[in-house]
Design a protein around this motif. Structure first.
Motif, mmCIF file in Angstrom:
data_model
loop_
_atom_site.group_PDB
_atom_site.id
_atom_site.type_symbol
_atom_site.label_atom_id
_atom_site.label_comp_id
_atom_site.label_asym_id
_atom_site.label_seq_id
_atom_site.Cartn_x
_atom_site.Cartn_y
_atom_site.Cartn_z
ATOM 1 N N THR A 156 4.310 -34.329 48.081
ATOM 2 C CA THR A 156 2.845 -34.366 48.104
ATOM 3 C C THR A 156 2.271 -33.231 47.267
ATOM 4 O O THR A 156 1.346 -33.434 46.476
ATOM 5 C CB THR A 156 2.333 -34.280 49.554
ATOM 6 N N ASN A 157 2.827 -32.032 47.405
ATOM 7 C CA ASN A 157 2.353 -30.895 46.615
ATOM 8 C C ASN A 157 2.556 -31.117 45.122
ATOM 9 O O ASN A 157 1.682 -30.783 44.314
ATOM 10 C CB ASN A 157 3.038 -29.601 47.060
ATOM 11 N N LEU A 158 3.706 -31.688 44.752
ATOM 12 C CA LEU A 158 3.946 -32.006 43.340
ATOM 13 C C LEU A 158 2.902 -32.988 42.823
ATOM 14 O O LEU A 158 2.340 -32.804 41.741
ATOM 15 C CB LEU A 158 5.330 -32.620 43.164
ATOM 16 N N LEU A 159 2.674 -34.032 43.590
ATOM 17 C CA LEU A 159 1.690 -35.024 43.176
ATOM 18 C C LEU A 159 0.302 -34.412 43.057
ATOM 19 O O LEU A 159 -0.426 -34.705 42.102
ATOM 20 C CB LEU A 159 1.686 -36.200 44.148
ATOM 21 N N HIS A 160 -0.056 -33.552 43.986
ATOM 22 C CA HIS A 160 -1.367 -32.889 43.899
ATOM 23 C C HIS A 160 -1.486 -32.067 42.622
ATOM 24 O O HIS A 160 -2.565 -32.009 42.008
ATOM 25 C CB HIS A 160 -1.621 -32.013 45.124
ATOM 26 N N THR A 161 -0.405 -31.419 42.200
ATOM 27 C CA THR A 161 -0.418 -30.649 40.960
ATOM 28 C C THR A 161 -0.792 -31.538 39.782
ATOM 29 O O THR A 161 -1.651 -31.184 38.959
ATOM 30 C CB THR A 161 0.960 -29.999 40.715
ATOM 31 N N PHE A 162 -0.168 -32.702 39.702
ATOM 32 C CA PHE A 162 -0.435 -33.589 38.582
ATOM 33 C C PHE A 162 -1.735 -34.359 38.749
ATOM 34 O O PHE A 162 -2.367 -34.735 37.752
ATOM 35 C CB PHE A 162 0.772 -34.487 38.325
ATOM 36 N N MET A 163 -2.177 -34.559 39.975
ATOM 37 C CA MET A 163 -3.492 -35.145 40.200
ATOM 38 C C MET A 163 -4.574 -34.189 39.702
ATOM 39 O O MET A 163 -5.566 -34.617 39.094
ATOM 40 C CB MET A 163 -3.672 -35.472 41.689
ATOM 41 N N GLU A 164 -4.379 -32.908 39.937
ATOM 42 C CA GLU A 164 -5.343 -31.912 39.458
ATOM 43 C C GLU A 164 -5.352 -31.878 37.927
ATOM 44 O O GLU A 164 -6.418 -31.820 37.310
ATOM 45 C CB GLU A 164 -5.018 -30.529 40.026
#
Length: 159
Positions: free
Chosen positions: A99-107
């Motif tokens: 989830t944290n990885l995905l949030h990084t790329f979502m940002e």
């Protein structure tokens, strides 16, 4: 933390691939040697396929608390950011790392004003995570769903 992948990471990457497929192939009843041989062929084919389809993709080892936990392949183009592949070792799953990885790329997607795209097995456990984060189905075939996250169309609670 993300570390640029190198050739020295190949043994780890093979074991990571095996960990993602082992439950499936063990059900076939093959011996260990046959399983590893089959998985090596499949891993090599996947690696070549990604290199041909996404020659400019960036490959990273995902680390947590100083340990190698997985990998992620990212392909950036002028029209989108694509997560080509994301895989975590079983002991690092369901702890928020993905989830944290995905949030990084979502940002990054939001900052660049580009959609974030990926594909997921229809039967994959990750599908629920992507849906929870606001990814929408953008296409499909018999095995995979093409999904997209766009900051302009996601709900506020999905961010």
């Amino acid at each position: 933390m993300l570390i640029k992948m190198s050739g020295e990471d190949q043994p780890f990457l093979f074991e990571l691939y095996c960990s993602s497929r082992m439950a499936e192939v063990q059900a076939w009843g093959w011996g260990e040697t046959a399983l590893r041989s089959f998985l090596h062929l499949q891993y090599s084919a996947q690696t070549r396929s990604y290199q041909l389809q996404y020659p400019e993709a960036e490959a990273y080892i995902v680390c947590q608390n100083g340990q190698r936990a997985g990998r992620i392949l990212i392909h950036r183009t002028p029209i989108c950011i694509r997560i080509v592949d994301i895989a975590l070792l079983p002991q690092f799953q369901n702890q928020g790392l993905g989830t944290n990885l995905l949030h990084t790329f979502m940002e990054e997607s939001r900052e660049q004003n580009l959609p974030l795209r990926l594909s997921v097995l229809r039967t994959g456990r990750a599908l629920a995570l992507y849906e929870r984060l606001g990814f929408q189905i953008a296409g499909q075939n018999d095995m995979y769903l093409a999904m997209e996250w766009n900051h302009e169309t996601c709900k506020e609670g999905d961010r």
